[in-house]
Design an enzyme around this catalytic site. Sequence first.
Site, PDB file in Angstrom:
ATOM      1  N   ASP A 106       0.806  -1.226   0.000  1.00 20.87           N
ATOM      2  CA  ASP A 106       0.000   0.000   0.000  1.00 20.87           C
ATOM      3  C   ASP A 106       0.836   1.271   0.000  1.00 20.87           C
ATOM      4  O   ASP A 106       0.424   2.304   0.538  1.00 20.87           O
ATOM      5  CB  ASP A 106      -0.957   0.014   1.217  1.00 20.87           C
ATOM      6  CG  ASP A 106      -1.849  -1.203   1.229  1.00 20.87           C
ATOM      7  OD1 ASP A 106      -2.216  -1.669   0.131  1.00 20.87           O
ATOM      8  OD2 ASP A 106      -2.171  -1.693   2.326  1.00 20.87           O
TER       9      ASP A 106
ATOM     10  N   LYS B 244       1.926   2.124  -5.086  1.00 18.06           N
ATOM     11  CA  LYS B 244       2.459   1.537  -6.332  1.00 18.06           C
ATOM     12  C   LYS B 244       1.540   1.817  -7.520  1.00 18.06           C
ATOM     13  O   LYS B 244       1.990   2.154  -8.609  1.00 18.06           O
ATOM     14  CB  LYS B 244       2.606   0.007  -6.177  1.00 18.06           C
ATOM     15  CG  LYS B 244       3.576  -0.411  -5.091  1.00 18.06           C
ATOM     16  CD  LYS B 244       3.581  -1.911  -4.901  1.00 18.06           C
ATOM     17  CE  LYS B 244       2.314  -2.475  -4.316  1.00 18.06           C
ATOM     18  NZ  LYS B 244       2.009  -2.073  -2.939  1.00 18.06           N
TER      19      LYS B 244
ATOM     20  N   GLY C  64      -4.708  -4.212  -3.664  1.00 18.40           N
ATOM     21  CA  GLY C  64      -5.651  -3.143  -3.986  1.00 18.40           C
ATOM     22  C   GLY C  64      -4.836  -1.929  -4.376  1.00 18.40           C
ATOM     23  O   GLY C  64      -4.116  -1.364  -3.542  1.00 18.40           O
ATOM     24  N   HIS C  65      -4.862  -1.568  -5.637  1.00 15.89           N
ATOM     25  CA  HIS C  65      -4.055  -0.444  -6.143  1.00 15.89           C
ATOM     26  C   HIS C  65      -4.988   0.682  -6.569  1.00 15.89           C
ATOM     27  O   HIS C  65      -5.871   0.482  -7.403  1.00 15.89           O
ATOM     28  CB  HIS C  65      -3.186  -0.902  -7.317  1.00 15.89           C
ATOM     29  CG  HIS C  65      -2.167  -1.933  -6.934  1.00 15.89           C
ATOM     30  ND1 HIS C  65      -1.274  -2.486  -7.806  1.00 15.89           N
ATOM     31  CD2 HIS C  65      -1.899  -2.508  -5.728  1.00 15.89           C
ATOM     32  CE1 HIS C  65      -0.501  -3.345  -7.157  1.00 15.89           C
ATOM     33  NE2 HIS C  65      -0.867  -3.380  -5.908  1.00 15.89           N
TER      34      HIS C  65
ATOM     35  N   GLN D 257       1.872  -6.142  -3.187  1.00 17.23           N
ATOM     36  CA  GLN D 257       2.410  -6.271  -1.823  1.00 17.23           C
ATOM     37  C   GLN D 257       3.695  -5.444  -1.692  1.00 17.23           C
ATOM     38  O   GLN D 257       3.749  -4.356  -2.231  1.00 17.23           O
ATOM     39  CB  GLN D 257       2.651  -7.758  -1.463  1.00 17.23           C
ATOM     40  CG  GLN D 257       1.359  -8.563  -1.309  1.00 17.23           C
ATOM     41  CD  GLN D 257       0.754  -9.019  -2.612  1.00 17.23           C
ATOM     42  OE1 GLN D 257       1.409  -9.649  -3.415  1.00 17.23           O
ATOM     43  NE2 GLN D 257      -0.518  -8.710  -2.830  1.00 17.23           N
TER      44      GLN D 257
END
Length: 409
Positions: free
Chosen positions: A12, A15, A39-40, A198
């Site tokens: 988080d 990225k 989750g991006h 990650q």
Amino acid sequence: MNIVVMGAQWGDEGKGKIVDYLAADAGIIVRFSGGANAGHTIVIGGERYALHLVPSGILYPDKTVLLGSGMVIDPEALFSELAGLEAKGIDWKGRVLVSDRAHIVLPSYRRLDKEAEARRKKPIGTTGRGIGVAYALKASRDGVRLADLGDPSRLENLEAEDRAFIEAWRERLAPMSVDLVSYLRAHRNLYSLFEGAQGALLDIDTGSYPFVSSGMSCSAGAAAQGGIGPRRIDRVLGVFKAYTTRVGNGPFPTEFADDSPGSLSQYIRETGNEYGVTTGRPRRCGYLDLVALRYACAANSIDRLVLTHLDVYDELESFEACVAYRVRGRLAEDFPTAVRDLEDAEPVLRTFKGWKRSIAACREYDELPREARDYVAFIEEYVETPVSVVSVGSDRTQTIVRESPWTRS
Ligand code: GDP
Ligand code: IMO
Ligand code: MG
């Protein structure tokens, strides 16, 4: 030119935002690790996009994005995400490809993931997406890859529920399937971005095991599972926040002890919107851990850093960063391997002066207040790695580039 963008902390770090920004100059974007545990977030002019499996870069109409061989893919989650993008006017058809070596996450894996968590005395705090089960079956050679979907002999041992699931999605996946190695070889003249999920400290080998995810989120993962070899990686960018967050369980030396209303921890969580994109869980917050960051740089040959969330410190009079640990009275300057040592690590903190003004509108490095630049200079010196990009907000435009990562040095 091939650039790897990876997380340098516990995930988080931003990225998605950085890959989206750099994708303007890329032809191909390959996600090399993880699955729907990621989750991006990308924000463009107030519009927010949350991606889980689809590589960041999809928002440009002319980019091809590929889900790499190291990914574990739940087709139901993938097509629901693609439908969400379509609803927002993103035409993805024909430019989302999936490596035929990627593994499929089946419905029983999600159940087994939750059961394993329930059995653990110290749960990892997984996202419950079946990720660990998919990688475990991959390692034990019982997994199912995209390339196996048309081969009944590879599916014989599956439960009826999982076989029915494959039946339901096979036809839709087939046209997206591609031999990633051949594809990248054929397109080797294009600029490619390799997007990690990650982060260094959640990697199965270099992370804070066992409180990690199960994939290769290290830079080597891009080579092993992104369809190219290590010698074709030109640059490794490590993305990190001005502070540290962690979601799920496990040691976190700089975590704020006080998370009560009005605490700095809550202030950072609210200002930085530190809630999981995938699970909605509040993220644990703490100061920047330079010991961990230096370890992440060394373990991944990160040669340029990207600092995000610097704006979250805008209103602070002062703040701190960890420059060493004290482990049961002994000074440690290296990131410990043993869980117990990490749990017992007390941060040795250095204080920095705040800048007390908004940096959200800064677009040039020189526009940043001296105090902010002093913080960056200290980080660069401590980890012996230059910070080439600074992010001062979630929007695509809130990005300061000191040196373009696409410039060869
Ligand atoms: P990822 O998993 O590394 O892509 O990061 P996430 O999307 O899970 O979390 C990063 C969060 O911070 C998202 O809500 C982003 O929109 C936001 N974000 C990214 N960069 C910045 C930044 O520089 N400042 C602020 N305030 N928010 C940012
Ligand atoms: P992005 O790509 C933050 C964490 C989970 C849990 C551990 C194992 O958005 O940075 P898993 O479901 O993977 O078996 O859970 O890893 N985790 C993440 N934390 N960001 C992520 O991805 C994460 N993906 C997994 O919270 O602690
Ligand atoms: Mg995330």
